[in-house]
Enzyme design. Structure first.
Site, PDB file in Angstrom:
ATOM      1  N   ALA A  83       1.131  -1.237  -0.218  1.00 32.65           N
ATOM      2  CA  ALA A  83      -0.537  -0.296  -0.143  1.00 32.65           C
ATOM      3  C   ALA A  83       1.334   1.082   0.047  1.00 32.65           C
ATOM      4  O   ALA A  83       0.704   1.861  -0.634  1.00 32.65           O
ATOM      5  CB  ALA A  83      -1.099  -0.364   1.235  1.00 32.65           C
TER       6      ALA A  83
ATOM      7  N   THR B  17       0.290   5.402  -2.120  1.00 34.42           N
ATOM      8  CA  THR B  17       0.061   6.233  -1.198  1.00 34.42           C
ATOM      9  C   THR B  17       0.165   7.935  -1.868  1.00 34.42           C
ATOM     10  O   THR B  17      -0.640   8.490  -1.942  1.00 34.42           O
ATOM     11  CB  THR B  17       0.290   6.328   0.422  1.00 34.42           C
ATOM     12  OG1 THR B  17       1.799   6.318   0.283  1.00 34.42           O
ATOM     13  CG2 THR B  17      -0.096   4.923   1.342  1.00 34.42           C
TER      14      THR B  17
ATOM     15  N   PHE C  79      -4.304   1.159   4.567  1.00 33.17           N
ATOM     16  CA  PHE C  79      -5.061   0.480   5.306  1.00 33.17           C
ATOM     17  C   PHE C  79      -4.022   0.616   6.523  1.00 33.17           C
ATOM     18  O   PHE C  79      -4.959   0.385   8.138  1.00 33.17           O
ATOM     19  CB  PHE C  79      -5.400  -0.870   5.365  1.00 33.17           C
ATOM     20  CG  PHE C  79      -5.988  -0.803   3.531  1.00 33.17           C
ATOM     21  CD1 PHE C  79      -7.484  -0.555   3.152  1.00 33.17           C
ATOM     22  CD2 PHE C  79      -5.331  -0.637   2.325  1.00 33.17           C
ATOM     23  CE1 PHE C  79      -8.051  -0.841   2.383  1.00 33.17           C
ATOM     24  CE2 PHE C  79      -5.804  -0.725   1.131  1.00 33.17           C
ATOM     25  CZ  PHE C  79      -7.563  -0.565   0.805  1.00 33.17           C
TER      26      PHE C  79
ATOM     27  N   GLN D 107       0.975  -6.377  -4.382  1.00 31.99           N
ATOM     28  CA  GLN D 107      -0.421  -6.363  -3.181  1.00 31.99           C
ATOM     29  C   GLN D 107      -1.590  -5.513  -3.319  1.00 31.99           C
ATOM     30  O   GLN D 107      -2.734  -5.696  -2.828  1.00 31.99           O
ATOM     31  CB  GLN D 107       0.055  -6.649  -1.169  1.00 31.99           C
ATOM     32  CG  GLN D 107       1.230  -7.022  -1.025  1.00 31.99           C
ATOM     33  CD  GLN D 107       1.242  -7.048   0.589  1.00 31.99           C
ATOM     34  OE1 GLN D 107       1.847  -6.033   0.695  1.00 31.99           O
ATOM     35  NE2 GLN D 107       0.312  -7.796   1.230  1.00 31.99           N
TER      36      GLN D 107
ATOM     37  N   HIS E  60      -3.445 -10.018  -5.285  1.00 29.68           N
ATOM     38  CA  HIS E  60      -4.684  -9.600  -3.962  1.00 29.68           C
ATOM     39  C   HIS E  60      -6.089  -9.562  -4.891  1.00 29.68           C
ATOM     40  O   HIS E  60      -6.439  -8.929  -5.058  1.00 29.68           O
ATOM     41  CB  HIS E  60      -4.126  -8.687  -3.175  1.00 29.68           C
ATOM     42  CG  HIS E  60      -3.654  -9.352  -2.142  1.00 29.68           C
ATOM     43  ND1 HIS E  60      -3.303  -8.201  -0.682  1.00 29.68           N
ATOM     44  CD2 HIS E  60      -3.353 -10.124  -1.867  1.00 29.68           C
ATOM     45  CE1 HIS E  60      -3.037  -8.767  -0.065  1.00 29.68           C
ATOM     46  NE2 HIS E  60      -2.675  -9.991  -0.627  1.00 29.68           N
TER      47      HIS E  60
ATOM     48  N   CYS F 266     -19.559 -12.362 -11.665  1.00 25.63           N
ATOM     49  CA  CYS F 266     -20.211 -12.675 -10.443  1.00 25.63           C
ATOM     50  C   CYS F 266     -20.232 -13.454  -9.054  1.00 25.63           C
ATOM     51  O   CYS F 266     -19.139 -14.302  -9.976  1.00 25.63           O
ATOM     52  CB  CYS F 266     -21.596 -13.927 -11.248  1.00 25.63           C
ATOM     53  SG  CYS F 266     -22.714 -14.364  -9.756  1.00 25.63           S
TER      54      CYS F 266
ATOM     55  N   CYS G  21     -21.632 -17.403 -10.070  1.00 26.53           N
ATOM     56  CA  CYS G  21     -21.262 -18.570 -11.603  1.00 26.53           C
ATOM     57  C   CYS G  21     -20.014 -18.485 -11.803  1.00 26.53           C
ATOM     58  O   CYS G  21     -19.598 -18.779 -12.918  1.00 26.53           O
ATOM     59  CB  CYS G  21     -22.361 -18.580 -12.500  1.00 26.53           C
ATOM     60  SG  CYS G  21     -22.168 -16.384 -13.160  1.00 26.53           S
TER      61      CYS G  21
ATOM     62  N   CYS H  17     -27.860 -15.865 -13.450  1.00 29.17           N
ATOM     63  CA  CYS H  17     -27.934 -16.027 -12.863  1.00 29.17           C
ATOM     64  C   CYS H  17     -28.221 -15.245 -12.120  1.00 29.17           C
ATOM     65  O   CYS H  17     -29.210 -15.803 -10.207  1.00 29.17           O
ATOM     66  CB  CYS H  17     -26.516 -17.162 -12.343  1.00 29.17           C
ATOM     67  SG  CYS H  17     -26.215 -16.283 -10.889  1.00 29.17           S
TER      68      CYS H  17
ATOM     69  N   ASN I 112      10.494   1.791   3.783  1.00 32.99           N
ATOM     70  CA  ASN I 112       9.160   1.967   4.244  1.00 32.99           C
ATOM     71  C   ASN I 112       9.292   3.028   4.482  1.00 32.99           C
ATOM     72  O   ASN I 112       9.953   2.617   5.483  1.00 32.99           O
ATOM     73  CB  ASN I 112       8.399   0.543   4.725  1.00 32.99           C
ATOM     74  CG  ASN I 112       7.109   0.479   4.840  1.00 32.99           C
ATOM     75  OD1 ASN I 112       5.834   1.136   4.255  1.00 32.99           O
ATOM     76  ND2 ASN I 112       6.770   0.050   6.329  1.00 32.99           N
TER      77      ASN I 112
END
Length: 238
Positions: free
Chosen positions: A23, A27, A34, A100, A118, A126, A129, A147, A207
């Site tokens: 993430a 940003t 998150f 991710q 992810h 759907c 189905c 469906c 990070n």
């Protein structure tokens, strides 16, 4: 020798470099994260929204949450860091990206070898189905034309398995890498948090916030993803 210079040397001598992003890579494009102190999950419990149970038992809440995310992402775009990584791929410096993130920014910036671990928030199906659906149908809260099942984005919800092909590709590339650079992830989500430990190569962690996994890395570059990538790129050009 500075940490930046050390990583540049590793990149220049590496025959295969793989990047894993989270993430924190998005940003700076204006996408809320998150898991930071100000992230979305401090305001919204993911176990109530981003789950199969929510989809099946509280679809209005599920739909509202993902519609909001899609509409917000429509206003965002890749930043310079994404474009630098795409350029590194073209120049043979970077060989693969595993992410991710579900926003598709790496591909939009021009990266071709990307595994979306992810899933993607820009394709839909759907839930019942499995047939493909359109973004417009999802946002309009339409039912499946075949469906009458509930429509959903092709994202991995909590408790679901990761896409098998993307996982196998990411694992294979990381296992064979000389350098793995992890950017903007707290490494809290299983099983992706295991990937950096699967390489015998050098492990670099970029990070803004420290993480408990940081001790497993050979080099840690603290800072915002875009700024650190730009600094590395400047040294590579030089």
């Amino acid at each position: 020798m500075s940490k930046i210079e050390t990583v540049v040397n590793w990149l220049q001598s590496s025959k295969k470099t793989v990047v894993l992003t989270g993430a924190g890579m998005s940003t700076e494009s204006g996408v809320p994260d998150f898991r930071s102190a100000s992230g979305w999950w401090t305001k919204t419990d993911p176990q109530q929204v981003a789950t199969v149970d929510a989809l099946e038992s509280n679809y209005p809440l599920f739909h509202e949450f993902y519609s909001m995310r899609i509409q917000l992402l429509d206003k965002c775009s890749p930043h310079k860091g994404h474009y630098i990584l795409a350029d590194w791929e073209k120049r043979g410096i970077l060989h693969h990206i595993a992410t991710q993130n579900v926003d598709g920014f790496h591909s939009k910036a021009g990266s071709r070898k990307v595994d979306e671990l992810h899933g993607s928030i820009y394709t839909f199906r759907c839930h019942s189905c499995g047939r493909d659906a359109s973004k417009e149908a999802f946002l309009a809260k339409e039912r499946c034309a075949h469906c009458q099942g509930c429509l959903r984005p092709n994202v991995v919800l909590f408790g679901e398995m990761l896409p098998e092909n993307a996982w196998r590709s990411a694992l294979s590339n990381i296992q064979s890498a000389d350098v793995v650079i992890v950017i903007g992830t707290s490494l809290e989500v299983y099983p992706v948090n295991q990937l950096p430990m699967m390489t015998k190569g050098k492990k670099v962690y970029i990070n803004k916030e420290a993480a408990s996994h940081a001790s497993y890395f050979d080099c840690i570059l603290e800072g915002k993803a875009k700024e650190v990538i730009m600094e590395l790129d400047d040294r590579l050009i030089g």
